[in-house]
Scaffold this motif. Structure first.
Motif, short mmCIF file in Angstrom:
data_model
loop_
_atom_site.label_atom_id
_atom_site.label_comp_id
_atom_site.label_asym_id
_atom_site.label_seq_id
_atom_site.Cartn_x
_atom_site.Cartn_y
_atom_site.Cartn_z
N VAL A 145 0.90 -1.30 -0.07
CA VAL A 145 -0.04 -0.11 0.07
C VAL A 145 0.89 1.20 0.09
O VAL A 145 1.70 1.36 0.91
N LEU A 146 0.60 2.18 -0.99
CA LEU A 146 1.51 3.37 -1.14
C LEU A 146 0.95 4.30 -0.34
O LEU A 146 -0.11 4.34 0.12
N SER A 147 1.75 5.35 -0.23
CA SER A 147 1.24 6.69 0.32
C SER A 147 1.51 7.77 -0.35
O SER A 147 2.30 7.94 -1.50
N ALA A 148 0.85 9.03 -0.19
CA ALA A 148 0.99 10.49 -0.74
C ALA A 148 2.64 10.59 -0.67
O ALA A 148 3.00 10.65 0.35
N GLY A 149 3.10 11.13 -1.73
CA GLY A 149 4.64 11.50 -1.75
C GLY A 149 5.17 10.27 -2.46
O GLY A 149 6.49 10.70 -2.76
N ASP A 150 4.92 9.24 -2.44
CA ASP A 150 5.57 7.97 -3.03
C ASP A 150 6.14 8.18 -4.48
O ASP A 150 4.94 8.72 -5.22
N VAL A 151 7.18 8.02 -4.94
CA VAL A 151 7.38 8.09 -6.26
C VAL A 151 7.74 6.87 -7.01
O VAL A 151 8.62 6.06 -6.61
N ILE A 152 7.11 6.48 -7.99
CA ILE A 152 7.14 5.39 -8.62
C ILE A 152 8.01 5.47 -10.23
O ILE A 152 7.74 6.39 -10.79
N GLU A 153 8.84 4.62 -10.39
CA GLU A 153 9.70 4.80 -11.69
C GLU A 153 9.93 3.42 -12.28
O GLU A 153 10.03 2.50 -11.55
N ILE A 154 9.91 3.48 -13.63
CA ILE A 154 10.15 2.01 -14.44
C ILE A 154 11.72 2.16 -14.54
O ILE A 154 12.47 2.99 -14.63
N LYS A 155 12.18 1.09 -14.03
CA LYS A 155 13.63 0.72 -14.10
C LYS A 155 14.41 0.98 -15.24
O LYS A 155 13.56 0.97 -16.49
N GLU A 156 15.46 1.51 -15.32
CA GLU A 156 16.26 2.14 -16.43
C GLU A 156 16.22 1.09 -17.51
O GLU A 156 16.32 1.37 -18.75
N ASP B 170 7.52 11.16 -20.16
CA ASP B 170 8.89 11.16 -20.80
C ASP B 170 10.14 10.81 -19.96
O ASP B 170 11.18 10.37 -20.25
N ASN B 171 9.76 10.77 -18.53
CA ASN B 171 10.70 10.35 -17.50
C ASN B 171 10.56 8.96 -17.09
O ASN B 171 10.93 8.61 -16.10
N PHE B 172 9.24 8.50 -17.56
CA PHE B 172 8.86 6.99 -16.82
C PHE B 172 8.68 7.09 -15.38
O PHE B 172 9.02 6.10 -14.67
N THR B 173 8.01 8.07 -14.79
CA THR B 173 7.79 8.22 -13.52
C THR B 173 6.32 8.73 -13.12
O THR B 173 5.67 9.26 -13.85
N GLY B 174 5.93 8.28 -11.94
CA GLY B 174 4.74 8.58 -11.55
C GLY B 174 4.83 8.96 -9.87
O GLY B 174 5.62 8.38 -9.35
N ARG B 175 3.64 9.70 -9.64
CA ARG B 175 3.90 9.98 -7.87
C ARG B 175 2.35 10.02 -7.50
O ARG B 175 1.53 10.62 -8.30
N VAL B 176 2.37 9.69 -6.28
CA VAL B 176 1.22 9.78 -5.50
C VAL B 176 1.15 11.15 -4.82
O VAL B 176 1.94 11.45 -4.02
N ILE B 177 0.22 12.04 -5.22
CA ILE B 177 0.17 13.37 -4.77
C ILE B 177 -1.00 13.61 -3.82
O ILE B 177 -0.96 14.52 -3.14
N ALA B 178 -2.00 12.72 -3.66
CA ALA B 178 -2.88 12.81 -2.43
C ALA B 178 -3.48 11.38 -2.32
O ALA B 178 -3.33 10.32 -2.98
N GLU B 179 -4.65 11.15 -1.42
CA GLU B 179 -5.22 10.04 -1.17
C GLU B 179 -6.31 10.29 -2.33
O GLU B 179 -6.93 11.04 -2.69
N PRO B 180 -6.64 8.86 -2.77
CA PRO B 180 -7.69 8.60 -3.65
C PRO B 180 -9.15 9.06 -3.14
O PRO B 180 -9.46 8.98 -2.00
N ALA B 181 -9.95 9.44 -3.93
CA ALA B 181 -11.58 9.82 -3.60
C ALA B 181 -12.55 8.78 -4.52
O ALA B 181 -11.95 8.20 -5.62
N LYS B 182 -13.52 8.58 -3.77
CA LYS B 182 -14.41 7.33 -4.39
C LYS B 182 -14.86 7.74 -5.55
O LYS B 182 -14.99 6.86 -6.61
N GLU B 183 -14.64 9.13 -6.18
CA GLU B 183 -15.19 9.52 -7.32
C GLU B 183 -14.30 9.39 -8.52
O GLU B 183 -14.68 9.30 -9.59
N ASP B 184 -13.09 9.07 -8.18
CA ASP B 184 -12.08 8.59 -9.02
C ASP B 184 -11.77 7.16 -9.62
O ASP B 184 -11.29 6.64 -10.50
#
Length: 207
Positions: free
Chosen positions: A138-149, A177-191
């Motif tokens: 389970v990830l948290s807000a602020g976590d950065v995900i990257e596809i390995k080089e 472009d940089n193969f990265t993603g970030r969790v910036i907030a907690e998800p909402a049911k509407e999403d």
């Protein structure tokens, strides 16, 4: 209980809506529920009225199959949700949305949750610069995900990012472009892509 390995279109037909388990096929004319919008089996076209117990069970099963979680795991998530502050139903959906494999899918780094689970297990991603190969994490807000080089050059990931049909939800930020993603907030049911009546799941486990 073993993970289901049969035709996944039967799962969507059983629940009566698209659960997006087959990637691009779910958006095409080949979608099983689009062609046969009734439950599988000999008596699938019979309109059988469900009891309250049956309605609660079907809601639980729908959500469990949507996220690809086994029964024992799902019950553990519910127990975790009950111990958190706030409503148990809302907490349950947040925990499921923040699963690592679901985040990979929602970022567009996989065409379906089953594929995301497989890519995670095969070690194609890092979280905050560290190896991560546990789909249920389970990830948290602020976590950065990257596809390995070493995986970024694969035709698979390039095609996924170039042809991705979905837009990442507001609680995620993706940089293709940089193969990265970030969790910036907690998800909402509407999403969430499908309608969920989480109170029915709470009622099921509260018996």
């Amino acid at each position: 209980m073993a993970r289901y390995t049969g035709p996944v279109c039967r799962i969507c037909r059983r629940e009566g809506l698209k659960l997006y388990l087959k990637g691009d096929r779910c958006y095409s004319d080949k979608c099983g529920i689009g062609r046969r919008n009734y439950a599988p089996g000999q008596h699938g076209q019979n309109n059988k009225k469900l009891t309250n117990h049956g309605i609660q069970l079907r809601e639980k099963q729908k959500v469990r199959k949507y996220y690809g979680v086994l029964e024992g795991q799902f019950h553990e998530y519910f127990n975790m949700a009950e111990k958190m502050s706030g409503k148990a139903g809302d907490n349950l959906l947040k925990l499921l949305e923040l699963r690592f494999d679901n985040v990979i899918y929602r970022l567009g780094f996989a065409s379906s949750r089953p594929e995301a689970r497989q890519l995670v297990v095969h070690g194609h991603f890092t979280v905050n610069g560290k190896k991560a190969d546990i789909p249920s994490m389970v990830l948290s807000a602020g976590d950065v995900i990257e596809i390995k080089e070493k995986s970024q050059s694969s035709a698979k990931f390039k095609e996924l990012i170039e042809n991705h049909k979905k837009t990442a939800p507001q609680w995620l930020q993706v940089d293709p472009d940089n193969f990265t993603g970030r969790v910036i907030a907690e998800p909402a049911k509407e999403d969430i892509e499908i309608p969920i009546e989480e109170h029915l799941i709470v009622e099921w486990y509260s018996k």
